[in-house]
Scaffold this motif. Structure first.
Motif, PDB file in Angstrom:
ATOM      1  N   TYR A 679       0.768  -1.186  -0.099  1.00  0.00           N
ATOM      2  CA  TYR A 679       0.038   0.056  -0.142  1.00  0.00           C
ATOM      3  C   TYR A 679       0.926   1.196  -0.076  1.00  0.00           C
ATOM      4  CZ  TYR A 679      -3.737  -3.373   1.248  1.00  0.00           C
ATOM      5  OH  TYR A 679      -4.514  -4.414   1.152  1.00  0.00           O
ATOM      6  N   GLY A 680       0.447   2.049  -0.961  1.00  0.00           N
ATOM      7  CA  GLY A 680       1.155   3.411  -0.888  1.00  0.00           C
ATOM      8  C   GLY A 680       1.014   4.517   0.293  1.00  0.00           C
ATOM      9  N   GLU A 681       1.738   5.280   0.157  1.00  0.00           N
ATOM     10  CA  GLU A 681       1.675   6.201   1.381  1.00  0.00           C
ATOM     11  C   GLU A 681       0.757   7.646   1.136  1.00  0.00           C
ATOM     12  OE1 GLU A 681       5.446   7.967   1.638  1.00  0.00           O
ATOM     13  OE2 GLU A 681       6.471   5.945   2.450  1.00  0.00           O
ATOM     14  N   ASP A 682      -0.327   7.220   0.516  1.00  0.00           N
ATOM     15  CA  ASP A 682      -1.278   8.065   0.082  1.00  0.00           C
ATOM     16  C   ASP A 682      -2.489   7.527   0.990  1.00  0.00           C
ATOM     17  OD1 ASP A 682      -1.610   6.108  -1.512  1.00  0.00           O
ATOM     18  OD2 ASP A 682      -2.211   7.449  -3.390  1.00  0.00           O
ATOM     19  N   ARG A 683      -2.417   6.535   1.812  1.00  0.00           N
ATOM     20  CA  ARG A 683      -3.822   5.852   2.106  1.00  0.00           C
ATOM     21  C   ARG A 683      -4.086   6.371   3.645  1.00  0.00           C
ATOM     22  NH1 ARG A 683      -5.925   1.126  -0.969  1.00  0.00           N
ATOM     23  NH2 ARG A 683      -4.116   0.398  -2.297  1.00  0.00           N
ATOM     24  N   VAL A 684      -5.383   6.225   3.859  1.00  0.00           N
ATOM     25  CA  VAL A 684      -5.788   6.324   5.333  1.00  0.00           C
ATOM     26  C   VAL A 684      -6.941   4.936   5.233  1.00  0.00           C
ATOM     27  CG1 VAL A 684      -7.606   8.043   4.796  1.00  0.00           C
ATOM     28  CG2 VAL A 684      -6.958   7.465   7.131  1.00  0.00           C
ATOM     29  N   PHE A 685      -6.752   4.254   6.504  1.00  0.00           N
ATOM     30  CA  PHE A 685      -7.478   3.002   6.462  1.00  0.00           C
ATOM     31  C   PHE A 685      -8.700   3.265   7.532  1.00  0.00           C
ATOM     32  CE2 PHE A 685      -3.563   1.756   4.465  1.00  0.00           C
ATOM     33  CZ  PHE A 685      -4.058   0.676   3.642  1.00  0.00           C
ATOM     34  N   VAL A 686     -10.060   2.877   7.055  1.00  0.00           N
ATOM     35  CA  VAL A 686     -11.037   2.943   7.941  1.00  0.00           C
ATOM     36  C   VAL A 686     -11.415   1.530   8.306  1.00  0.00           C
ATOM     37  CG1 VAL A 686     -13.443   3.704   8.339  1.00  0.00           C
ATOM     38  CG2 VAL A 686     -11.701   5.255   7.291  1.00  0.00           C
ATOM     39  N   VAL A 687     -11.396   0.945   9.372  1.00  0.00           N
ATOM     40  CA  VAL A 687     -11.498  -0.235   9.614  1.00  0.00           C
ATOM     41  C   VAL A 687     -13.043  -0.338  10.263  1.00  0.00           C
ATOM     42  CG1 VAL A 687     -10.963  -2.359  10.789  1.00  0.00           C
ATOM     43  CG2 VAL A 687      -9.223  -0.872   9.716  1.00  0.00           C
ATOM     44  N   LEU A 688     -14.005  -1.157   9.836  1.00  0.00           N
ATOM     45  CA  LEU A 688     -15.159  -1.171  10.444  1.00  0.00           C
ATOM     46  C   LEU A 688     -15.399  -2.721  10.943  1.00  0.00           C
ATOM     47  CD1 LEU A 688     -17.116   0.392   7.497  1.00  0.00           C
ATOM     48  CD2 LEU A 688     -16.250   1.651   9.688  1.00  0.00           C
ATOM     49  N   LYS A 689     -15.775  -2.912  12.013  1.00  0.00           N
ATOM     50  CA  LYS A 689     -15.905  -4.177  12.681  1.00  0.00           C
ATOM     51  C   LYS A 689     -17.132  -4.219  13.679  1.00  0.00           C
ATOM     52  CE  LYS A 689     -12.046  -5.778  14.334  1.00  0.00           C
ATOM     53  NZ  LYS A 689     -10.945  -6.265  15.292  1.00  0.00           N
TER      54      LYS A 689
END
Length: 935
Positions: A679-689
């Motif tokens: 994954y590139g350095e332009d990501r923000v991850f939203v984790v839904l659980k």
């Protein structure tokens, strides 16, 4: 004698600056009144915050309010606080009676956020006065420029006022004159003895400011000059108060005042506030011993009450002692370069801010208490990978500016100053839903009683994506179908899975003019009419549309079985908690009561009085907005199985809301999981659980050490889906503020529609240009600008290699397919997505047209020019005619594909089209070619 009680001899009333439920219910307040001579009580947000947020004194009442569905933070606070104010008033009532209404008051503060708003202060003060319903209550109003006219008006209505945040003599004089003018505004026969007011003159804060400046001056001086400066320490506040008392005696004398006094009026007493010393160098009773005067009040915090009772030095008229010395102290300041007027002005500004901060802390503490009591909440955890400081700073700035309150006030200044105020009806959608819950449940019962074999929602974008999530999360496996594609294969697949004669159709279109739902309606109305007869067909149809729309008119004329109104101030992508989501929810068998309760909880948690530190929607929005500005503008959704469908709805919300004016957060749902290093350095991850489920935990754990921001959101159960909907709506609106765009329009969606409409009017889309490549049933098309990048390509692999070679750092890839959306086709594209991501490091999205045109399509065309697009179209072997239109669904989807590509290329996007003669076989070939091209 008790020094505290002795104050009464000298005309001063000691008040307690403290109030809490425990103080009243334990009997301690009554004891202080009866034994210690306490004659009044003041409250403020900081005092309430300690008791409401950090004790269990209020838990039972909060629980009762929550059980009754009253979850809004402001409502909870007012209920708790007013109960306490009433109880304290009752304890002080004997004092009020014994002094013939001269004392025994309990003060409650107006909402601190309203300090600079005259009209809002008037509304709030009148409301509190009415709700408290006690003659010995006082409403606290700050002495700001906006507060003065409110004070006068309220007094002229017979409302007792505690004027707070007084620092300067000049402002005090204005307050005193406003008091007199207020009394003069009452009817001639009004008993003025029933109206009381105090002017709260703050003391210790002045010395804290001045002493710091004096210390600097003394450090620069020597000898006698140094001693002279040091001798002024701790003198300014008392001198300022003494001269305010001189003004008091002058104002409340003479003919004007005497005329009011004859009617029973009492002077407005000076109340010394902030009397706890700030410096340990001073006696702890300094601001009591020196400010004793006739007809005054000293409101003391508990520590000062205890100190004065123990070793106070009550004496007559210490306030009048050495007035000449007081003049001398103040006269010395200008020569030292100290401007007292400027300092007192600044203190008022800071006081307003501090009261607002205290209110933020109070309301945040109540929000936390609500979560603690219910035990059911949405949990957010963060790993911001070096962005913590920036996000925290942004959160503090939003808190200080009161921007959440501005959102709820529909203040366009926090966005693009366009028409945002006209599109915020979704803010209180859960409250509105509660108001018409009965009609939804009645519809649900009617659907159930109708014994329908199937229910089909005919919609597009916001009218269908929310319903899809509701079905997948809350009632998976139900015979509730959704059609949001003009692909003829997808239409025919639906036809095979429903029994036309026993199917209920819900046509959903806000404007009523959206092409796709209208085509679906025409097609299925004709089919139903053929199956059950034209006179019965309308009974199989329900409409959801905005009032006055063409769909409403048609549905009324044709006799649809029900028409549910939308709300014009709610855009499609924000409409899931309105009828556009709730009618579908009712039809599919969702527990409407449980769902609305969860939505209401989210509305309360994200309300105007819930500051960013405790407001989940604001927290996420501030983080996303800040991260986007720092280059993390690719929002990647990772979800556990139970919430896997949520990302498609979130894609539309985020892309269509933020992707415009060359800016935007580009969302990616359903991207196949890879290794953390891919994954590139332009990501923000939203984790839904969903609690108890795994949400790619190993990947998430590996992403954090590599410096990827991760926002994790966990809910306790499926029905908290309602909270997720609402919280991400708030978050998206907040993130839009950071980008400086209008998060409620979609200009580039309209651009693609215009192109498609023009093509249909011209007879449909046609491949008029020669393909760049054509072999074995696969053709590649490109406009002249994009064709240059493919120059020299001789194979499909060459074309794809040349195209994807253009992907650079910060870019993303979008595969947009105008073919049937099904599991097999999705799997083929997912293989391509994984290969492309692993090779280029870019985020890779997938959209099926025309569905994505009403979703990510806005961001693709209007957002940053960082996308590389591969459009896939196909030959329609089994086309389907649209009754009464003179064309087929295949012609429509082809025009939509061509219109989309035309807008992309007009915007300078890197885009090519691959056309498949045979879909299933062609997709397999394309997937192999992509893999080969990346080697």
């Amino acid at each position: 004698m008790n020094p505290l009680k002795e104050l009464e001899k000298f005309g001063q009333a000691p008040w307690l600056d403290n109030l809490g439920r425990g103080l009243v219910r334990s009997g301690d307040l009554a004891r202080l009144v009866q034994e210690e001579g306490i004659k009044g009580v003041t409250s403020n947000p900081a005092i309430f915050e300690k008791s409401m947020g950090h004790t269990n004194e209020y838990d039972d009442e909060i629980r009762s309010l929550l059980d009754a569905g009253k979850a809004e933070i402001g409502l909870i606070f007012n209920s708790l606080a007013i109960t306490d104010i009433k109880a304290a008033c009752d304890v002080l009532r004997p004092v009020y009676d014994a002094t013939k209404k001269a004392d025994g008051f309990v003060s409650m503060e107006c909402n601190p956020y309203l300090a600079l708003d005259t009209e809002a202060t008037l509304v709030e003060a009148r409301h509190l006065w009415k709700e408290i319903g006690r003659e010995n209550a006082m409403i606290k109003v700050p002495a700001t420029h906006e507060g003065i006219p409110a004070i006068q008006t309220l007094l002229s209505e017979g409302i007792n006022i505690n004027v707070t945040l007084l620092f300067s003599q000049e402002m005090y004089k204005k307050v005193a004159l406003a008091y007199i003018a207020g009394l003069e505004g009452l009817p001639k026969d009004y008993d003025l003895s029933t109206v009381s007011s105090v002017a709260s003159f703050f003391v210790s804060r002045i010395d804290a400011k001045i002493d710091a400046l004096l210390a600097k001056k003394a450090a620069e001086a020597t000898g006698d000059e140094k001693a002279r400066i040091e001798a002024l320490a701790g003198k300014t506040a008392i001198a300022n108060a003494k001269l305010a008392y001189v003004a008091y005696e002058e104002i409340f004398s003479g003919p004007r005042w005497e005329a009011l006094a004859k009617r029973g009026a009492r002077p407005q007493r000076l109340l010394w506030a902030s009397t706890g010393v700030k410096s340990k160098a001073y006696p702890d009773t300094l601001y009591v011993d020196t400010l004793i005067g006739d007809n005054t009040v000293n409101t003391m915090p508990p520590a000062t009450v205890e100190a004065f009772r123990d070793h106070g030095k009550p004496a007559a008229d210490t306030i009048k002692a050495d007035v000449e010395g007081a003049h001398a102290v103040l006269a010395a300041l200008p020569g030292l370069g100290i401007d007292l007027d400027a300092i007192t002005t600044k203190l008022v500004e800071e006081g307003v801010e501090l009261f607002a901060v205290a209110a933020d802390n109070l309301f945040g503490a109540i929000a936390g208490k609500c979560d603690e009591i219910t035990g059911k909440k949405l949990r957010i955890s963060w790993s911001l990978a070096g962005n913590e400081e920036a996000v925290t700073a942004a959160q503090k700035a939003w808190t200080k500016a009161g921007n959440i309150r501005k959102v709820w006030a529909k203040d366009t200044t926090i966005w693009a100053r366009a028409d945002e105020d006209k599109w915020l009806g979704w803010l209180d959608a859960p409250t509105k839903a509660k108001g018409h819950q009965a009609s939804l449940e009645a519809f649900q019962a009617k659907v159930k009683a109708g014994s329908w074999s199937d229910v089909v929602l005919l919609g597009m974008g916001g009218s269908s994506l929310g319903a899809e999530v509701l079905r997948e999360v809350l009632v998976p496996g139900t015979k509730f179908h959704i059609l949001d594609s003009t692909d003829p294969d997808e239409v025919q697949t639906l036809d095979k899975n429903i029994a036309i004669a026993t199917t209920l159709f819900i046509v959903a279109s806000k404007s009523g003019s959206t092409l796709e739902p209208n085509l679906f309606k025409d097609y299925y109305f004709d089919r139903v009419a053929q199956a059950v007869g034209k006179n019965k067909a309308a009974s199989h149809f329900v409409a959801i549309t905005d009032p006055g729309s063409s769909l409403e008119k048609d549905a009324t004329a044709e006799g649809f079985s029900a028409i549910f109104p939308g709300e014009k101030s709610i855009g499609g992508r924000y409409s899931v908690l309105s009828n556009f989501g709730l009618v579908a929810a009712a039809a599919m068998g969702v527990n409407i009561d449980a769902f609305i309760k969860e939505a209401l909880a989210a509305e309360a948690a994200c309300g105007p009085l819930s500051p960013p530190p405790t407001n989940p929607g604001a927290q996420i929005g501030i983080a996303l907005g800040t991260l986007a500005l720092r280059g993390r503008d690719k929002l990647t959704v990772l979800a556990s199985k139970g919430l896997s469908s949520f990302g498609a709805w979130l894609e539309q919300l985020v892309a269509e809301s933020t992707g415009k004016l060359g800016k935007g957060i580009i969302p990616f749902d359903g991207e196949p999981v890879g290794s953390a290093s891919a994954y590139g350095e332009d990501r923000v991850f939203v984790v839904l659980k969903l609690k108890g489920e795994e949400a790619h935990d190993n990947l998430v754990g590996a992403l954090k050490p590599l410096g990827h921001p991760v926002i994790e959101v966990e809910v306790d159960g499926p029905y908290q889906l309602a909270r997720l909907f609402y919280i991400f709506e708030i978050a998206t609106a907040v993130a839009g503020s950071f980008l400086g765009i209008n998060p409620f329009d979609q200009p580039d969606v309209e651009a693609a529609k215009v192109k498609a409409r023009a093509l249909m009017e011209a007879g449909g889309a046609k491949d008029s240009e020669k393909p760049v490549f054509a072999r074995n049933g696969i053709s590649v098309y490109a406009d002249p600008a994009n064709a240059k990048a493919l120059a020299g390509a001789e194979t499909l692999e060459d074309c794809l290699a040349a195209h994807f070679k253009r992907v650079g750092a910060g870019d993303y890839i979008a595969l947009v397919a105008f073919i049937e959306r099904n599991a097999a086709h999705t799997a083929d594209f997912d293989a391509m997505r994984a290969a492309l991501r692993d090779k280029t490091g870019a985020a890779v999205g997938l959209g099926f047209g025309p569905r994505f045109l009403h979703s990510t399509g806005q961001g693709y065309k209007g957002g940053p020019a960082s996308g590389v697009f591969l459009q896939v179209t196909c030959k329609h072997v089994h086309d389907v005619a649209v009754p009464g239109r003179g064309y087929t669904f295949g012609a429509v989807i082809d025009a939509q594909a061509a219109g989309d590509l035309a807008v992309l290329t007009e915007r300078g996007r890197r885009a090519i089209r691959v056309h498949l003669d045979t879909v299933d076989e062609g997709l397999k070939t394309l997937a192999r070619a992509v893999e080969a091209a990346l080697k």
